[in-house]
Scaffold this motif. Structure first.
Motif, PDB file in Angstrom:
ATOM      1  N   SER A   1       0.799  -1.223   0.000  1.00 38.79           N
ATOM      2  CA  SER A   1       0.000   0.000   0.000  1.00 38.79           C
ATOM      3  C   SER A   1       0.833   1.275   0.000  1.00 38.79           C
ATOM      4  O   SER A   1       0.370   2.320  -0.449  1.00 38.79           O
ATOM      5  CB  SER A   1      -0.949   0.015   1.207  1.00 38.79           C
ATOM      6  OG  SER A   1      -0.245   0.268   2.414  1.00 38.79           O
TER       7      SER A   1
ATOM      8  N   PRO B   1       4.132   2.208  -4.197  1.00 37.47           N
ATOM      9  CA  PRO B   1       4.062   3.503  -4.879  1.00 37.47           C
ATOM     10  C   PRO B   1       5.200   4.452  -4.529  1.00 37.47           C
ATOM     11  O   PRO B   1       5.564   5.316  -5.335  1.00 37.47           O
ATOM     12  CB  PRO B   1       2.710   4.071  -4.425  1.00 37.47           C
ATOM     13  CG  PRO B   1       2.377   3.358  -3.167  1.00 37.47           C
ATOM     14  CD  PRO B   1       2.973   1.988  -3.313  1.00 37.47           C
TER      15      PRO B   1
ATOM     16  N   GLU C   1       3.764  -5.583 -14.172  1.00 40.03           N
ATOM     17  CA  GLU C   1       2.856  -5.060 -13.155  1.00 40.03           C
ATOM     18  C   GLU C   1       2.285  -6.252 -12.378  1.00 40.03           C
ATOM     19  O   GLU C   1       1.139  -6.646 -12.559  1.00 40.03           O
ATOM     20  CB  GLU C   1       1.732  -4.247 -13.789  1.00 40.03           C
ATOM     21  CG  GLU C   1       2.231  -2.979 -14.487  1.00 40.03           C
ATOM     22  CD  GLU C   1       1.093  -2.122 -15.006  1.00 40.03           C
ATOM     23  OE1 GLU C   1      -0.081  -2.448 -14.726  1.00 40.03           O
ATOM     24  OE2 GLU C   1       1.382  -1.131 -15.693  1.00 40.03           O
TER      25      GLU C   1
ATOM     26  N   ASP D   1     -12.142  -8.766  -6.141  1.00 39.88           N
ATOM     27  CA  ASP D   1     -10.819  -8.164  -6.299  1.00 39.88           C
ATOM     28  C   ASP D   1      -9.772  -9.272  -6.392  1.00 39.88           C
ATOM     29  O   ASP D   1      -8.972  -9.458  -5.479  1.00 39.88           O
ATOM     30  CB  ASP D   1     -10.535  -7.250  -5.096  1.00 39.88           C
ATOM     31  CG  ASP D   1      -9.252  -6.451  -5.234  1.00 39.88           C
ATOM     32  OD1 ASP D   1      -8.790  -6.267  -6.376  1.00 39.88           O
ATOM     33  OD2 ASP D   1      -8.720  -6.026  -4.196  1.00 39.88           O
TER      34      ASP D   1
ATOM     35  N   THR E   1      -5.592  -5.413  -6.335  1.00 43.85           N
ATOM     36  CA  THR E   1      -5.258  -4.030  -6.691  1.00 43.85           C
ATOM     37  C   THR E   1      -6.373  -3.046  -6.330  1.00 43.85           C
ATOM     38  O   THR E   1      -6.084  -1.902  -5.969  1.00 43.85           O
ATOM     39  CB  THR E   1      -4.943  -3.917  -8.192  1.00 43.85           C
ATOM     40  OG1 THR E   1      -6.040  -4.436  -8.954  1.00 43.85           O
ATOM     41  CG2 THR E   1      -3.687  -4.705  -8.530  1.00 43.85           C
ATOM     42  N   ARG E   2      -7.637  -3.468  -6.413  1.00 41.63           N
ATOM     43  CA  ARG E   2      -8.724  -2.554  -6.056  1.00 41.63           C
ATOM     44  C   ARG E   2      -8.670  -2.195  -4.576  1.00 41.63           C
ATOM     45  O   ARG E   2      -8.848  -1.041  -4.196  1.00 41.63           O
ATOM     46  CB  ARG E   2     -10.082  -3.179  -6.397  1.00 41.63           C
ATOM     47  CG  ARG E   2     -10.372  -3.301  -7.873  1.00 41.63           C
ATOM     48  CD  ARG E   2     -11.709  -3.958  -8.140  1.00 41.63           C
ATOM     49  NE  ARG E   2     -12.822  -3.202  -7.582  1.00 41.63           N
ATOM     50  CZ  ARG E   2     -14.089  -3.632  -7.570  1.00 41.63           C
ATOM     51  NH1 ARG E   2     -14.365  -4.849  -8.044  1.00 41.63           N
ATOM     52  NH2 ARG E   2     -15.042  -2.895  -7.080  1.00 41.63           N
ATOM     53  N   GLN E   3      -8.411  -3.199  -3.750  1.00 37.24           N
ATOM     54  CA  GLN E   3      -8.309  -2.934  -2.321  1.00 37.24           C
ATOM     55  C   GLN E   3      -7.112  -2.024  -2.026  1.00 37.24           C
ATOM     56  O   GLN E   3      -7.196  -1.118  -1.198  1.00 37.24           O
ATOM     57  CB  GLN E   3      -8.154  -4.242  -1.555  1.00 37.24           C
ATOM     58  CG  GLN E   3      -8.121  -4.074  -0.040  1.00 37.24           C
ATOM     59  CD  GLN E   3      -9.448  -3.591   0.528  1.00 37.24           C
ATOM     60  OE1 GLN E   3     -10.422  -4.329   0.520  1.00 37.24           O
ATOM     61  NE2 GLN E   3      -9.497  -2.345   0.987  1.00 37.24           N
ATOM     62  N   GLN E   4      -5.998  -2.258  -2.719  1.00 40.54           N
ATOM     63  CA  GLN E   4      -4.826  -1.404  -2.522  1.00 40.54           C
ATOM     64  C   GLN E   4      -5.160   0.045  -2.860  1.00 40.54           C
ATOM     65  O   GLN E   4      -4.788   0.969  -2.127  1.00 40.54           O
ATOM     66  CB  GLN E   4      -3.661  -1.874  -3.382  1.00 40.54           C
ATOM     67  CG  GLN E   4      -2.381  -1.043  -3.163  1.00 40.54           C
ATOM     68  CD  GLN E   4      -1.378  -1.203  -4.284  1.00 40.54           C
ATOM     69  OE1 GLN E   4      -1.762  -1.283  -5.446  1.00 40.54           O
ATOM     70  NE2 GLN E   4      -0.111  -1.268  -3.941  1.00 40.54           N
ATOM     71  N   GLN E   5      -5.848   0.252  -3.965  1.00 44.92           N
ATOM     72  CA  GLN E   5      -6.211   1.606  -4.366  1.00 44.92           C
ATOM     73  C   GLN E   5      -7.100   2.274  -3.319  1.00 44.92           C
ATOM     74  O   GLN E   5      -6.939   3.469  -3.021  1.00 44.92           O
ATOM     75  CB  GLN E   5      -6.915   1.572  -5.726  1.00 44.92           C
ATOM     76  CG  GLN E   5      -5.996   1.192  -6.877  1.00 44.92           C
ATOM     77  CD  GLN E   5      -6.743   0.812  -8.146  1.00 44.92           C
ATOM     78  OE1 GLN E   5      -7.975   0.884  -8.199  1.00 44.92           O
ATOM     79  NE2 GLN E   5      -6.009   0.416  -9.168  1.00 44.92           N
ATOM     80  N   MET E   6      -8.008   1.505  -2.731  1.00 42.51           N
ATOM     81  CA  MET E   6      -8.875   2.048  -1.693  1.00 42.51           C
ATOM     82  C   MET E   6      -8.068   2.423  -0.454  1.00 42.51           C
ATOM     83  O   MET E   6      -8.299   3.471   0.170  1.00 42.51           O
ATOM     84  CB  MET E   6      -9.954   1.035  -1.321  1.00 42.51           C
ATOM     85  CG  MET E   6     -10.862   1.471  -0.160  1.00 42.51           C
ATOM     86  SD  MET E   6     -11.800   2.984  -0.523  1.00 42.51           S
ATOM     87  CE  MET E   6     -13.011   2.332  -1.696  1.00 42.51           C
TER      88      MET E   6
ATOM     89  N   VAL F   1      -4.850   3.246  -0.320  1.00 44.05           N
ATOM     90  CA  VAL F   1      -4.055   4.434  -0.623  1.00 44.05           C
ATOM     91  C   VAL F   1      -4.919   5.689  -0.590  1.00 44.05           C
ATOM     92  O   VAL F   1      -4.545   6.723  -0.024  1.00 44.05           O
ATOM     93  CB  VAL F   1      -3.359   4.275  -1.989  1.00 44.05           C
ATOM     94  CG1 VAL F   1      -2.695   5.578  -2.421  1.00 44.05           C
ATOM     95  CG2 VAL F   1      -2.318   3.163  -1.945  1.00 44.05           C
ATOM     96  N   LYS F   2      -6.100   5.593  -1.192  1.00 42.84           N
ATOM     97  CA  LYS F   2      -7.023   6.748  -1.226  1.00 42.84           C
ATOM     98  C   LYS F   2      -7.437   7.142   0.191  1.00 42.84           C
ATOM     99  O   LYS F   2      -7.545   8.327   0.504  1.00 42.84           O
ATOM    100  CB  LYS F   2      -8.252   6.394  -2.064  1.00 42.84           C
ATOM    101  CG  LYS F   2      -9.275   7.504  -2.161  1.00 42.84           C
ATOM    102  CD  LYS F   2     -10.457   7.087  -3.035  1.00 42.84           C
ATOM    103  CE  LYS F   2     -11.506   8.191  -3.103  1.00 42.84           C
ATOM    104  NZ  LYS F   2     -12.677   7.776  -3.942  1.00 42.84           N
TER     105      LYS F   2
END
Length: 284
Positions: free
Chosen positions: A167, A171, A246, A268, A272-277, A279-280
């Motif tokens: 997470s 990045p 990737e 998911d 990756t969707r959970q990671q994006q959430m 990070v957001k």
């Protein structure tokens, strides 16, 4: 591109297959194991494949054995591109029956040992702003299973470690993290679990006995249900992940593992969707 790869737990099964396949692909392979007196099977497999690799002692329970290996790799090549945390140990016994020393050992080998190795390579990967940590977990890191609560708890912990580091380390520093989640593997691992039951008192004559007998007796039936893969089949998934530009945060290694965990992973599959959430929520 030729990579420099550090692999733990290469004295048997999956570790041997990963080491040999990576060497066949032309990478610099540092195959490690707690006791190098047990390297004969690895040496034989490497000889049959016509490849060379470097075998070094590394005990994931002892940081004093990990640092010399990372130092050696840095002296030889100046970088560590991939760490594959494969060392692990199964354990099948109810928590109520489990000896506390056994609980600590399973956690130390499967979880803390993984963390120790990641900690050792992180300064080098962070400086390079590149790297890939591949943690061999299990469908048992996603779905709890009978008499495997101690083992599953340790593998759940590795899954959390993988997700958490992905997470912000990925990045920020370009270091990827992937959990490879096999079902069963046809290797010494399953046999070791059955031996461990016997070595820690056998099947105890208590209220858990009929449940454990049902679990163990069903293991032969499950052999024909697509649960078990060969070490080479799982190693092929690891190799594919390692070359993915990737790479996923998590991946199952078989159709059976995919189906078995679908209720938890369906929304998911690669994480990756959970990671994006995450990070957001925490970093934006």
């Amino acid at each position: 591109m030729k990579k420099t790869i550090l692999i733990t737990g290469t004295s048997t099964g999956l570790g041997i297959s990963i080491a040999v396949e990576a060497a066949k692909a032309g990478h610099h392979v540092y195959a490690t194991m707690r006791n190098t007196d047990r390297r004969a099977a690895l040496d034989q497999a490497a000889a049959q494949a016509g490849v060379e690799l470097t075998v070094l002692p590394l005990d994931v329970q002892d940081s004093a054995t990990i640092t010399p290996v990372t130092d050696r790799i840095m002296r030889d090549h100046g970088r560590i591109d991939v760490l594959i945390n494969n060392a692990g140990m199964g354990y099948a016994r109810s928590l109520e029956q489990a000896d506390e020393a056994d609980i600590q050992r399973i956690l130390d080998i499967n979880y803390t040992g993984t963390a120790r190795c990641i900690k050792a390579v992180m300064p080098h990967m962070r400086k390079a702003r590149a790297g890939h940590v591949i943690n061999i977990t299990s469908v048992g890191g996603l779905v709890g299973q009978p008499f495997n609560e101690v083992y599953c708890g340790a593998k759940f912990a590795v899954e959390g470690l993988t997700e958490a580091m992905a997470s912000y380390v990925t990045p920020s520093f370009g270091i990827n993290f992937t959990a490879v989640e096999p079902g069963g593997i046809r290797s010494e691992f399953a046999n070791t679990v059955l031996r461990q039951i016997e070595e820690t008192g056998g099947m105890l004559d208590d209220e858990y006995l009929p449940i454990l007998q049902k679990y163990v007796s069903g293991s032969q039936t499950r052999m024909g249900e697509g649960i078990y893969q060969t070490p080479d089949e799982v190693a092929a998934v690891v190799m594919r992940v390692m070359t993915d530009p990737e790479p996923p945060i998590r991946v199952r290694s078989s159709d059976w593992a995919e189906e078995f965990t679908r209720i938890k992973t369906g929304l998911d599959p690669d994480g990756t969707r959970q990671q994006q959430m995450v990070v957001k929520t925490f970093l934006l």
